[in-house]
Design a protein around this motif. Sequence first.
Motif, short mmCIF file in Angstrom:
data_model
loop_
_atom_site.label_atom_id
_atom_site.label_comp_id
_atom_site.label_asym_id
_atom_site.label_seq_id
_atom_site.Cartn_x
_atom_site.Cartn_y
_atom_site.Cartn_z
N PHE A 122 0.86 -1.29 0.28
CA PHE A 122 -0.32 0.55 0.37
C PHE A 122 0.90 1.35 -0.13
CE2 PHE A 122 -2.81 -3.38 2.05
CZ PHE A 122 -3.37 -3.48 0.89
N GLY A 123 1.89 1.34 0.26
CA GLY A 123 3.41 2.73 0.48
C GLY A 123 3.17 2.62 -0.73
N ARG A 124 4.33 1.23 -1.35
CA ARG A 124 5.58 1.68 -2.36
C ARG A 124 4.25 1.61 -3.40
NH1 ARG A 124 9.77 -2.18 -3.16
NH2 ARG A 124 7.96 -3.52 -4.47
N ALA A 125 3.53 0.20 -3.87
CA ALA A 125 2.52 -0.03 -5.17
C ALA A 125 1.14 1.37 -5.07
CB ALA A 125 2.23 -1.02 -5.22
N GLY A 126 0.55 1.16 -4.00
CA GLY A 126 -0.59 2.18 -3.87
C GLY A 126 -2.02 1.41 -4.02
N GLY A 127 -1.49 0.04 -3.25
CA GLY A 127 -2.94 -0.78 -3.19
C GLY A 127 -3.49 -1.17 -5.28
N ARG A 128 -2.50 -1.88 -6.55
CA ARG A 128 -2.26 -1.74 -7.43
C ARG A 128 -1.17 -2.96 -7.65
NH1 ARG A 128 -5.62 -0.18 -12.03
NH2 ARG A 128 -6.51 2.09 -10.77
N CYS A 129 -1.30 -3.70 -8.56
CA CYS A 129 -0.44 -4.87 -8.44
C CYS A 129 0.87 -3.95 -9.16
CB CYS A 129 -1.14 -5.55 -9.44
SG CYS A 129 -0.14 -7.07 -10.30
N GLU A 130 1.69 -4.57 -8.72
CA GLU A 130 2.95 -3.04 -9.66
C GLU A 130 3.08 -4.60 -11.24
OE1 GLU A 130 5.59 -2.19 -6.36
OE2 GLU A 130 6.15 -4.46 -6.61
N ALA A 131 2.58 -5.42 -11.43
CA ALA A 131 3.34 -6.08 -12.63
C ALA A 131 1.83 -5.70 -13.63
CB ALA A 131 2.87 -8.44 -12.15
N LEU A 161 -3.34 -8.29 -3.01
CA LEU A 161 -2.42 -8.20 -3.21
C LEU A 161 -1.75 -8.79 -2.48
CD1 LEU A 161 -1.83 -4.65 -3.99
CD2 LEU A 161 -1.59 -5.83 -5.83
N ALA A 162 -0.67 -9.54 -2.50
CA ALA A 162 0.16 -9.93 -1.58
C ALA A 162 1.45 -9.77 -1.88
CB ALA A 162 0.42 -11.66 -1.84
N ALA A 163 2.36 -9.37 -0.76
CA ALA A 163 4.15 -9.42 -0.79
C ALA A 163 4.74 -10.24 -1.52
CB ALA A 163 4.62 -8.70 0.22
N CYS A 164 5.91 -10.63 -1.81
CA CYS A 164 6.38 -11.59 -2.69
C CYS A 164 7.67 -11.94 -2.54
CB CYS A 164 5.33 -11.81 -4.40
SG CYS A 164 3.82 -12.16 -4.69
N HIS A 165 8.72 -12.03 -2.70
CA HIS A 165 9.88 -12.10 -2.79
C HIS A 165 9.94 -13.16 -4.42
CE1 HIS A 165 9.29 -13.14 1.89
NE2 HIS A 165 10.35 -12.50 1.94
N ARG A 166 10.73 -12.05 -5.13
CA ARG A 166 11.58 -12.05 -6.59
C ARG A 166 12.07 -13.41 -6.50
NH1 ARG A 166 10.00 -7.11 -8.92
NH2 ARG A 166 9.61 -5.07 -8.39
N ALA A 167 12.87 -13.39 -5.92
CA ALA A 167 13.73 -14.67 -6.20
C ALA A 167 13.45 -15.79 -5.54
CB ALA A 167 15.23 -13.73 -5.49
#
Length: 143
Positions: A24-33, A85-91
């Motif tokens: 919600f802070g960085r992505a603003g409540g939207r999927c970054e992809a 939305l979920a916070a996901c680990h890229r690696a």
Amino acid sequence: MPIRPEHRHFYPIDWPQLSDAIRFGRAGGRCEACGRPHGQVIVCLDEGTWYDAEAGQWRSGRGRPLRRPPGLAALAEARLTLPILAACHRAHDTSLNGDRDLAAWCQRCHLLHDRPEHLRRRRLTYLRRRALGDLFLGPYPLP
């Protein structure tokens, strides 16, 4: 996505706050992809195309605006979805919790990203089951 109890010790103690800051802070409540909004019902088509009500336009599965809206035949098979939305680990490494290591993705984008890892784990599960079957029941009959 909820964390399984057996994996809880891999995540930092402040994971809920870190997850909220990313989603919600960085992505603003939207999927970054793909740009799907968190917690809002949207109209989706099977190939991932969705309608962005805020912008008033159709978007592709990657969030890019479509030049032409889908036809009436495609709209007949449209469905309503509720992206979360979920916070996901890229690696896929839970020890990496920096800003560049985490992403805010909807379920669809998270599953697309994790597909190779899921296929790898599925293969290992099948091999493990086959090995246990060979160990206790003897070799499998050949077709």
